[in-house]
Motif scaffolding. Structure first.
Motif, PDB file in Angstrom:
ATOM      1  N   LYS A  47      -2.083   9.813   8.603  1.00 37.86           N
ATOM      2  CA  LYS A  47      -0.999   9.588   9.564  1.00 37.86           C
ATOM      3  C   LYS A  47      -1.131  10.531  10.756  1.00 37.86           C
ATOM      4  N   VAL A  58       5.376  15.840   8.881  1.00 39.87           N
ATOM      5  CA  VAL A  58       4.851  15.193   7.683  1.00 39.87           C
ATOM      6  C   VAL A  58       6.039  14.631   6.907  1.00 39.87           C
ATOM      7  N   ASP A 111       4.857  12.585   1.552  1.00 38.06           N
ATOM      8  CA  ASP A 111       3.450  12.946   1.699  1.00 38.06           C
ATOM      9  C   ASP A 111       3.132  14.368   1.236  1.00 38.06           C
ATOM     10  N   TYR A 112       4.136  15.074   0.716  1.00 36.42           N
ATOM     11  CA  TYR A 112       3.892  16.394   0.133  1.00 36.42           C
ATOM     12  C   TYR A 112       3.503  16.216  -1.328  1.00 36.42           C
ATOM     13  N   ILE A 154      -0.228  18.916   1.418  1.00 40.50           N
ATOM     14  CA  ILE A 154      -0.062  17.532   1.853  1.00 40.50           C
ATOM     15  C   ILE A 154      -1.300  16.748   1.444  1.00 40.50           C
ATOM     16  N   SER A 193      -2.748  10.854   2.646  1.00 45.75           N
ATOM     17  CA  SER A 193      -1.895   9.969   3.441  1.00 45.75           C
ATOM     18  C   SER A 193      -1.330  10.707   4.654  1.00 45.75           C
ATOM     19  N   ALA A 194      -0.906  11.953   4.452  1.00 45.57           N
ATOM     20  CA  ALA A 194      -0.374  12.751   5.573  1.00 45.57           C
ATOM     21  C   ALA A 194      -1.454  13.007   6.608  1.00 45.57           C
TER      22      ALA A 194
END
Length: 167
Positions: free
Chosen positions: A76, A54, A58-59, A69, A72-73
């Motif tokens: 992905k 990750v 994205d955290y 997360i 977005s993570a």
């Protein structure tokens, strides 16, 4: 049903190294593992193909958990597994030695996000893995209505061959 997870020793070592990296505010790292799946003699075999960490951005800050997360993570991660129609496994580490256990937060959040993986990649099992420094535990869902089943074994293939405890 018995579930077996197999991963190349080198890939497992690189995942552990990635998950040990420090983050600016998260207390632990998270990544995604894509895996192939096959059935043999009534058992499900998941064989690890590749890992995607990750991204730092994205955290999300959350003082109640070691790492959070965002969407977005997750997107992905799903894109990572979507093209090859692979199983997707959320991975993090607790450190220590011996067979690790998922925390209550891990189990509650996994029960929320893993079933969502089936919307993007149906007909493949999905799940999560927690690593220690010398072992691992996996929980796998067979479909979005499943409650998850712990893997019977987790094997690191290569030199040295390591088979973690049977369940």
């Amino acid at each position: 049903m018995k579930i077996h997870v197999k991963i190349a020793w080198e890939l497992l070592a690189s995942i552990r190294a990635d998950l040990r990296r420090r983050h600016a505010f998260a207390h632990e790292r998270v990544g995604f593992l894509k895996a192939g799946a096959s059935m043999a003699d009534g058992a499900l075999l998941l064989f690890a193909i590749a890992y995607q960490p990750v991204a730092d951005d994205d955290y999300e800050r959350d003082p109640l958990v070691g790492a959070r997360i965002g969407g977005s993570a997750m997107r992905k991660g799903l894109q990572f597994a979507y093209q090859s129609r692979s199983a997707l496994l959320h991975v993090h580490a607790h450190g220590g030695r011996g067979r690790p256990e998922f925390s209550g937060i891990d189990l509650r959040s996994g029960a929320e996000f893993v079933p969502g993986f089936f919307h993007a990649i149906p007909r493949m099992p999905h799940g999560m893995i927690v690593l220690s420094n010398d072992s691992a535990t996996a929980k796998v869902w067979l479909d979005e209505s499943d409650r998850g089943t712990y893997a019977s074994s987790f094997t690191a293939v290569g030199a040295p061959l390591v088979k973690f405890g049977e369940r």
